[in-house]
Design a protein around this motif. Structure first.
Motif, PDB file in Angstrom:
ATOM      1  N   LEU A  11      53.929 -13.402  64.272  1.00  0.00           N
ATOM      2  CA  LEU A  11      53.330 -13.748  65.557  1.00  0.00           C
ATOM      3  C   LEU A  11      53.180 -12.457  66.361  1.00  0.00           C
ATOM      4  N   LEU A  12      51.953 -12.146  66.742  1.00  0.00           N
ATOM      5  CA  LEU A  12      51.650 -10.942  67.511  1.00  0.00           C
ATOM      6  C   LEU A  12      51.103 -11.345  68.878  1.00  0.00           C
ATOM      7  N   SER A  13      51.723 -10.850  69.958  1.00  0.00           N
ATOM      8  CA  SER A  13      51.278 -11.137  71.311  1.00  0.00           C
ATOM      9  C   SER A  13      51.657  -9.950  72.182  1.00  0.00           C
ATOM     10  N   VAL A  14      50.692  -9.060  72.427  1.00  0.00           N
ATOM     11  CA  VAL A  14      51.018  -7.792  73.073  1.00  0.00           C
ATOM     12  C   VAL A  14      50.135  -7.532  74.283  1.00  0.00           C
ATOM     13  N   SER A  15      50.710  -6.906  75.275  1.00  0.00           N
ATOM     14  CA  SER A  15      49.957  -6.426  76.429  1.00  0.00           C
ATOM     15  C   SER A  15      49.354  -5.059  76.127  1.00  0.00           C
ATOM     16  N   ASP A  16      50.170  -4.188  75.556  1.00  0.00           N
ATOM     17  CA  ASP A  16      49.713  -2.857  75.152  1.00  0.00           C
ATOM     18  C   ASP A  16      49.097  -2.968  73.755  1.00  0.00           C
ATOM     19  N   LYS A  17      47.801  -2.758  73.663  1.00  0.00           N
ATOM     20  CA  LYS A  17      47.090  -2.934  72.391  1.00  0.00           C
ATOM     21  C   LYS A  17      47.105  -1.675  71.512  1.00  0.00           C
ATOM     22  N   THR A  18      47.834  -0.651  71.924  1.00  0.00           N
ATOM     23  CA  THR A  18      47.904   0.585  71.140  1.00  0.00           C
ATOM     24  C   THR A  18      48.386   0.290  69.721  1.00  0.00           C
ATOM     25  N   LEU A  23      48.061  -2.171  62.892  1.00  0.00           N
ATOM     26  CA  LEU A  23      49.213  -2.949  62.433  1.00  0.00           C
ATOM     27  C   LEU A  23      48.747  -4.261  61.817  1.00  0.00           C
ATOM     28  N   GLY A  24      47.818  -4.942  62.502  1.00  0.00           N
ATOM     29  CA  GLY A  24      47.316  -6.199  61.965  1.00  0.00           C
ATOM     30  C   GLY A  24      46.695  -6.024  60.593  1.00  0.00           C
ATOM     31  N   GLN A  25      45.917  -4.977  60.414  1.00  0.00           N
ATOM     32  CA  GLN A  25      45.303  -4.704  59.117  1.00  0.00           C
ATOM     33  C   GLN A  25      46.358  -4.439  58.053  1.00  0.00           C
ATOM     34  N   ALA A  26      47.382  -3.652  58.423  1.00  0.00           N
ATOM     35  CA  ALA A  26      48.430  -3.327  57.457  1.00  0.00           C
ATOM     36  C   ALA A  26      49.206  -4.566  57.049  1.00  0.00           C
ATOM     37  N   LEU A  27      49.492  -5.447  58.001  1.00  0.00           N
ATOM     38  CA  LEU A  27      50.210  -6.682  57.671  1.00  0.00           C
ATOM     39  C   LEU A  27      49.347  -7.592  56.817  1.00  0.00           C
ATOM     40  N   SER A  28      48.080  -7.679  57.170  1.00  0.00           N
ATOM     41  CA  SER A  28      47.175  -8.544  56.419  1.00  0.00           C
ATOM     42  C   SER A  28      47.055  -8.107  54.965  1.00  0.00           C
ATOM     43  N   THR A  29      46.943  -6.797  54.742  1.00  0.00           N
ATOM     44  CA  THR A  29      46.834  -6.301  53.366  1.00  0.00           C
ATOM     45  C   THR A  29      48.126  -6.533  52.583  1.00  0.00           C
ATOM     46  N   VAL A 147      61.998  -8.322  64.894  1.00  0.00           N
ATOM     47  CA  VAL A 147      61.350  -8.349  66.193  1.00  0.00           C
ATOM     48  C   VAL A 147      61.024  -6.914  66.614  1.00  0.00           C
ATOM     49  N   VAL A 148      59.767  -6.678  66.941  1.00  0.00           N
ATOM     50  CA  VAL A 148      59.294  -5.343  67.316  1.00  0.00           C
ATOM     51  C   VAL A 148      58.752  -5.397  68.736  1.00  0.00           C
ATOM     52  N   VAL A 149      59.299  -4.548  69.612  1.00  0.00           N
ATOM     53  CA  VAL A 149      58.882  -4.555  71.019  1.00  0.00           C
ATOM     54  C   VAL A 149      58.262  -3.229  71.464  1.00  0.00           C
ATOM     55  N   ASP A 150      58.344  -2.204  70.632  1.00  0.00           N
ATOM     56  CA  ASP A 150      57.793  -0.898  70.973  1.00  0.00           C
ATOM     57  C   ASP A 150      56.719  -0.496  69.970  1.00  0.00           C
ATOM     58  N   THR A 151      55.605  -0.017  70.472  1.00  0.00           N
ATOM     59  CA  THR A 151      54.528   0.393  69.574  1.00  0.00           C
ATOM     60  C   THR A 151      54.958   1.509  68.638  1.00  0.00           C
ATOM     61  N   GLN A 152      55.912   2.343  69.067  1.00  0.00           N
ATOM     62  CA  GLN A 152      56.341   3.446  68.210  1.00  0.00           C
ATOM     63  C   GLN A 152      57.159   2.988  67.003  1.00  0.00           C
ATOM     64  N   ASN A 155      55.085   1.945  62.645  1.00  0.00           N
ATOM     65  CA  ASN A 155      55.119   2.671  61.372  1.00  0.00           C
ATOM     66  C   ASN A 155      56.454   2.481  60.667  1.00  0.00           C
ATOM     67  N   ALA A 156      57.541   2.459  61.421  1.00  0.00           N
ATOM     68  CA  ALA A 156      58.856   2.249  60.827  1.00  0.00           C
ATOM     69  C   ALA A 156      58.947   0.865  60.188  1.00  0.00           C
ATOM     70  N   LEU A 157      58.343  -0.121  60.848  1.00  0.00           N
ATOM     71  CA  LEU A 157      58.312  -1.471  60.288  1.00  0.00           C
ATOM     72  C   LEU A 157      57.606  -1.478  58.940  1.00  0.00           C
ATOM     73  N   LEU A 158      56.443  -0.893  58.882  1.00  0.00           N
ATOM     74  CA  LEU A 158      55.670  -0.897  57.640  1.00  0.00           C
ATOM     75  C   LEU A 158      56.388  -0.117  56.545  1.00  0.00           C
ATOM     76  N   ALA A 159      57.034   0.981  56.934  1.00  0.00           N
ATOM     77  CA  ALA A 159      57.767   1.767  55.947  1.00  0.00           C
ATOM     78  C   ALA A 159      58.934   0.971  55.380  1.00  0.00           C
ATOM     79  N   ASP A 160      59.634   0.242  56.245  1.00  0.00           N
ATOM     80  CA  ASP A 160      60.764  -0.552  55.763  1.00  0.00           C
ATOM     81  C   ASP A 160      60.286  -1.698  54.872  1.00  0.00           C
ATOM     82  N   MET A 161      59.156  -2.290  55.220  1.00  0.00           N
ATOM     83  CA  MET A 161      58.589  -3.344  54.377  1.00  0.00           C
ATOM     84  C   MET A 161      58.231  -2.797  52.989  1.00  0.00           C
ATOM     85  N   ASP A 162      57.673  -1.604  52.959  1.00  0.00           N
ATOM     86  CA  ASP A 162      57.295  -1.018  51.672  1.00  0.00           C
ATOM     87  C   ASP A 162      58.507  -0.697  50.814  1.00  0.00           C
ATOM     88  N   GLN A 163      59.619  -0.390  51.460  1.00  0.00           N
ATOM     89  CA  GLN A 163      60.850  -0.085  50.718  1.00  0.00           C
ATOM     90  C   GLN A 163      61.577  -1.345  50.275  1.00  0.00           C
TER      91      GLN A 163
END
Length: 529
Positions: A11-18, A23-29, A147-152, A155-163
């Motif tokens: 579930l993605l719901s963000v005010s800051d779209k940075t 991220l959406g593309q990476a999750l979708s793939t 749960v991810v609350v910071d845009t920074q 990348n760490a999320l995707l890296a952990d998923m890949d590992q």
């Protein structure tokens, strides 16, 4: 705690779209189903991604101007359900609640709204409700939910998923949960602090302090102490908002001293002429005005050349080449100024250990703010010392009134005294400090130390007499006895400025009259501990 947990639904719901689309593309793939709301869903769809509206999941449309959209069992059940609890699983199956394995939320920009000067109602509308509720739910259930609350952290999320074969590790989820709770706490602190100010609650029953990590420090005041630097979101020019152009990272002591230096030099508006403050261990060892920035630095330096070595220099105007060249004559830790021209930066570039910071402007010495100091079992909160006096506030209490030049120097000394640790005594002559006594247990000791330093500098500079001859003196608090005043007179001072208010004011005034000194009372004290 369960270790790696797969992420199949987010579930993605963000005010800051940075970084949102990426991220959406990476999750979708990676085969993750995307749920979303409002503008977030629109941004993802515009990027060509398949998105399911939360309204489709809950069976309710967004309503009440978006105030109600995620506060629903179909959302919170998917976040809070324990995946290894049969009863929870049965409830999910019975009510057709789907698991939500990843929550990506950042909150309405409340802090930015306040900083922009919005009115009360607008600020209220920018208080997020559904976001914090979802964040806290997901963070509580971090055994299963990321749960991810910071845009920074994207990348760490995707890296952990890949590992972890498309999942996340338990350790990473714990880190995310801690960050999430800190974010909601910080957000609530911002709201409660703003509201206390808005309703005039100067001492609210409960007070929260917020901060965002700006820098992990090598150590604290001493090498055996761990430390970090946190910012509070303020846009006040200073060390927290400055741009560092060169040099290694600032240390704990560097940050503390640079803040002290810049807050002091900010007392002198650029249009009133160049000014320089040199700080060592949070105390000024030289402050001066000049006809040029270079001269202001030279005059500040000549107050106490020994202490200035390895100090912090603050300037009230943009740094120029000539001043930069003069500064490089000794080892300096940090130089902070509103700006620095290209030639000055080129001069400093040859000094790789010298840190140069620019702020874009001076801090407003009259702006209201709070200061916080921790004590065992709690913390002290007070208004920042923004007190100042004008000529109308001054009371001449001696037979002789100060001359025009003495009055100018007295006001300069009084301004500096506000930034010197108590007990504070400052000798000033012709717009420059010539002796500073700081942090002593008795005021007379501060008076003696400042005068002694002036004698030492006279010897070093080859002067016939110390510059305290013909100087004026400021005291941050009243003279409890006449001995401090007598010591200042013996050092050559001709005029004094102090708050007054001692039981022995008459005795001190009589001593001033006997010595032929002019003395004025301000009625305001500037203790600094």
């Amino acid at each position: 705690m369960t270790d790696s947990r797969p992420i199949r639904r987010a579930l993605l719901s963000v005010s800051d779209k940075t970084g949102l689309v990426e991220l959406g593309q990476a999750l979708s793939t990676r085969g993750v189903e995307l749920l979303s709301t409002g503008g977030t869903a629109t941004a993802l769809r515009d990027a060509g991604l398949d998105v399911i509206d939360v309204a489709e999941v809950t069976g309710f449309p967004e309503m009440m101007d978006g105030r109600v959209k995620t506060l629903h069992p179909m959302v919170h059940g998917g976040l809070l359900a324990l995946r290894d609890n049969p009863a929870h699983q049965a409830a999910m199956e019975q009510h057709r609640i789907g698991e939500i394995d990843l929550l990506v939320v950042n909150l309405y920009p409340f802090e930015a709204t306040v900083a922009a000067g919005a009115d009360y109602d607008t600020c209220i509308e920018n208080i997020d409700i559904g976001g914090p509720a979802m964040i806290r739910a997901a963070a509580k259930n971090h055994a299963f939910v990321s749960v991810v609350v910071d845009t920074q952290d994207y990348n760490a999320l995707l890296a952990d998923m890949d590992q972890n074969n498309g999942g996340t590790s338990a350790e990473f989820r714990r880190q995310l949960a801690q960050t999430a709770y800190a974010r909601t706490a910080s957000y609530d602190a911002a709201v409660s602090t703003w509201m206390a100010d808005a309703i005039g609650a100067t001492t609210p029953r409960r007070r929260a302090i917020k901060g965002t990590l700006a820098q992990t420090l090598r150590y604290g005041e001493n090498p055996h102490q761990q430390a970090a630097f946190y910012t509070d979101g303020s846009d006040r020019p200073g060390v927290a908002t400055a741009t560092q152009h060169q040099g290694k990272d600032l240390s704990y002591n560097n940050i503390n001293d640079t803040d002290a230096a810049f807050e002091l030099v900010s007392e002198f508006a650029p249009e009133t002429g160049p000014a320089c403050a040199i700080i060592k261990h949070a105390n000024p060892c030289g402050v001066a005005r000049g006809t040029s920035l270079k001269q202001a630095y030279q005059r500040a330096f000549d107050c106490d050349r020994t202490s200035a070595f390895g100090g912090i220099i603050a300037l009230n105007q943009p740094l120029d080449k000539e001043t930069a060249e003069e500064i490089t004559g000794i080892f300096t830790e940090v130089v902070i100024a509103p700006d620095a021209d290209a030639d000055a930066r080129a001069v400093f570039a040859a000094k790789k250990n010298l840190r140069l910071l620019t702020t874009g402007g001076l801090a407003d010495p009259r702006a209201a703010a709070l200061t916080v100091r921790q004590v065992s079992g709690g913390f002290l909160v007070q208004d920042k010392d923004t007190g100042f006096v004008t000529s109308d506030d001054l009371k001449v209490v001696t037979k002789r009134a100060p001359t025009e030049q003495e009055l100018v120097d007295l006001m300069f000394a009084w301004t500096v005294a506000k930034h010197v640790k108590s007990n504070a005594i400052i000798y000033v002559k012709d717009g420059a400090t010539v002796g500073v006594g700081a942090g002593q247990m008795s005021r007379v000791d501060s008076t003696r130390i400042a005068a002694r330093k002036a004698v030492d500098m006279a010897d070093a500079l080859g002067l016939a007499a110390p510059l305290t001859q013909g100087s004026v003196v400021a005291s941050d608090a009243f003279f409890p006895f006449a001995d401090g005043l007598v010591t200042a007179a013996e050092a050559g001072a001709t005029a004094l400025i102090q708050p007054g208010g001692s039981m022995r004011d008459d005795e001190v005034i009589a001593a001033a009259d006997e010595a032929g000194l002019a003395m004025i009372f301000t009625g305001m004290r500037h203790f600094r501990h």
